[in-house]
Scaffold this active site. Structure first.
Site, PDB file in Angstrom:
ATOM      1  N   THR A  46     -38.477  21.437  20.190  1.00 65.37           N
ATOM      2  CA  THR A  46     -36.876  20.718  19.886  1.00 65.37           C
ATOM      3  C   THR A  46     -37.052  18.836  19.372  1.00 65.37           C
ATOM      4  OG1 THR A  46     -35.822  21.679  21.260  1.00 65.37           O
ATOM      5  CG2 THR A  46     -34.634  20.009  20.437  1.00 65.37           C
ATOM      6  N   TYR A 133     -47.543  27.639  27.226  1.00 67.73           N
ATOM      7  CA  TYR A 133     -46.708  27.875  26.733  1.00 67.73           C
ATOM      8  C   TYR A 133     -47.195  29.655  25.970  1.00 67.73           C
ATOM      9  CZ  TYR A 133     -42.527  27.901  24.354  1.00 67.73           C
ATOM     10  OH  TYR A 133     -41.355  28.041  24.106  1.00 67.73           O
ATOM     11  N   LYS A 158     -44.605  28.732  30.692  1.00 65.48           N
ATOM     12  CA  LYS A 158     -43.410  28.884  30.046  1.00 65.48           C
ATOM     13  C   LYS A 158     -43.982  30.479  29.109  1.00 65.48           C
ATOM     14  CE  LYS A 158     -40.560  26.481  27.153  1.00 65.48           C
ATOM     15  NZ  LYS A 158     -40.878  25.279  26.209  1.00 65.48           N
TER      16      LYS A 158
END
Length: 306
Positions: A46, A133, A158
């Site tokens: 983000t 990730y 994640k």
């Protein structure tokens, strides 16, 4: 390092000259701290990590660390070309980060052994713990995650792939390797939409881009989720998150672009996204404004109910 609550992924504000606005970033983060995020993740997806230089990563992470003041963990992104990932990790360490989220390598896709080696190289670059990730060019098998879990510096996983069967196998493999302290995160776009399913996999944590834009809505969802209030959780899904996802899916990259646009609509001049992302057009902005108004109205009604 443990997380409890909504995981906050702040945007990176840019000035009219397209420079990082560290002062506005501090304001952005400080304004969300009263909503009790469980962790702050600057310079990640983000926060447009893909578009930041090393000095900018350092600036962003230092601003986050100084603003948070140790209240919750601060975890920086580190990924892309290996040299950039290593330099980002060291810059985040210098800036005072508490951990690293290892983002996927750039462009190339190697065998899983190479992807494991990439994570190990980033982990070895600093003394900071790392979260893996699982997304894009970084795809892991249960055996690969069991191997990484043997490294005490690797503390979390994640999932941004969305293969729930594989995610379940990875959770099982890591726990079988003896890592009961390992933390699992849902990292899909607009993760609230899928978090009910992920909780059933043994993945209780999730990242929330919406928290950066509308913390009152994201917090209302988290409270319903944490308390098991399925009526309220599903109401928020129906009237806010599902419409937001439909708008998000109109244009690639809107998982970030809409968040910055929502902040601008709320009066915070965080600037545009950097290429290759694009901003919403006027019709999409009007739709986003309608979605946000409906979500805030519902969150207020739910708060009034107690």
């Amino acid at each position: 390092m443990k997380f409890d609550g909504v995981l906050f992924f702040p945007v990176t504000p840019f000035t009219a000259k397209n420079e990082v606005d560290a002062g506005l970033l501090r304001e952005h983060i400080a304004s969300r701290l009263p909503f009790a995020p469980g962790g702050v993740f600057p310079a990640c997806g983000t926060g447009e990590y893909h578009a930041l230089g090393i000095d900018e990563v350092r600036t962003v992470v230092r601003a986050a660390v100084e603003t948070v003041g140790g209240a919750v963990p601060v975890v920086s992104g580190a990924g892309g070309p290996l040299g950039h990932a290593l330099a980002s990790a060291r810059a985040a360490d210098d800036a005072g980060a508490d951990g690293l989220l290892v983002l996927p390598p750039y462009l190339v896709s190697g065998p899983v052994e190479g992807t494991v080696a990439y994570v190990e190289a980033v982990a070895a670059a600093t003394s900071l713990p790392v979260i893996v990730y699982h997304r894009g060019t970084a795809r892991f098998t249960p055996a690969a995650m069991a191997r990484l879990a043997a490294n005490p510096k690797v503390i979390g996983f994640k999932d941004g792939l969305g293969d729930v069967g594989l995610a379940q196998e990875i959770v099982t493999a890591v726990k079988a390797a003896g890592r009961e302290d390992f933390q699992f995160f849902n990292g899909l776009l607009t993760a609230e939409l899928t978090q009910g399913a992920y909780r059933g996999l043994g993945i209780p944590l999730y990242s929330s881009a919406a928290f950066a834009m509308a913390p009152e809505i994201a917090s209302a969802y988290y409270q319903a989720y944490a308390s098991g209030d399925e009526g309220r959780r599903n109401a928020l899904l129906e009237h806010f998150y599902a419409p937001l996802v439909r708008l998000r899916d109109q244009t690639p990259g809107f998982g970030v672009s809409l968040i910055k646009a929502g902040l601008r609509l709320g009066g915070m001049p965080v600037g545009s996204v950097r290429p290759p992302l694009v901003d919403p057009d006027p019709a999409q902005l009007r739709e986003l404004e309608t979605i946000l108004a409906a979500g805030r109205e519902l969150a207020g009604e739910l708060a009034a109910l107690g």
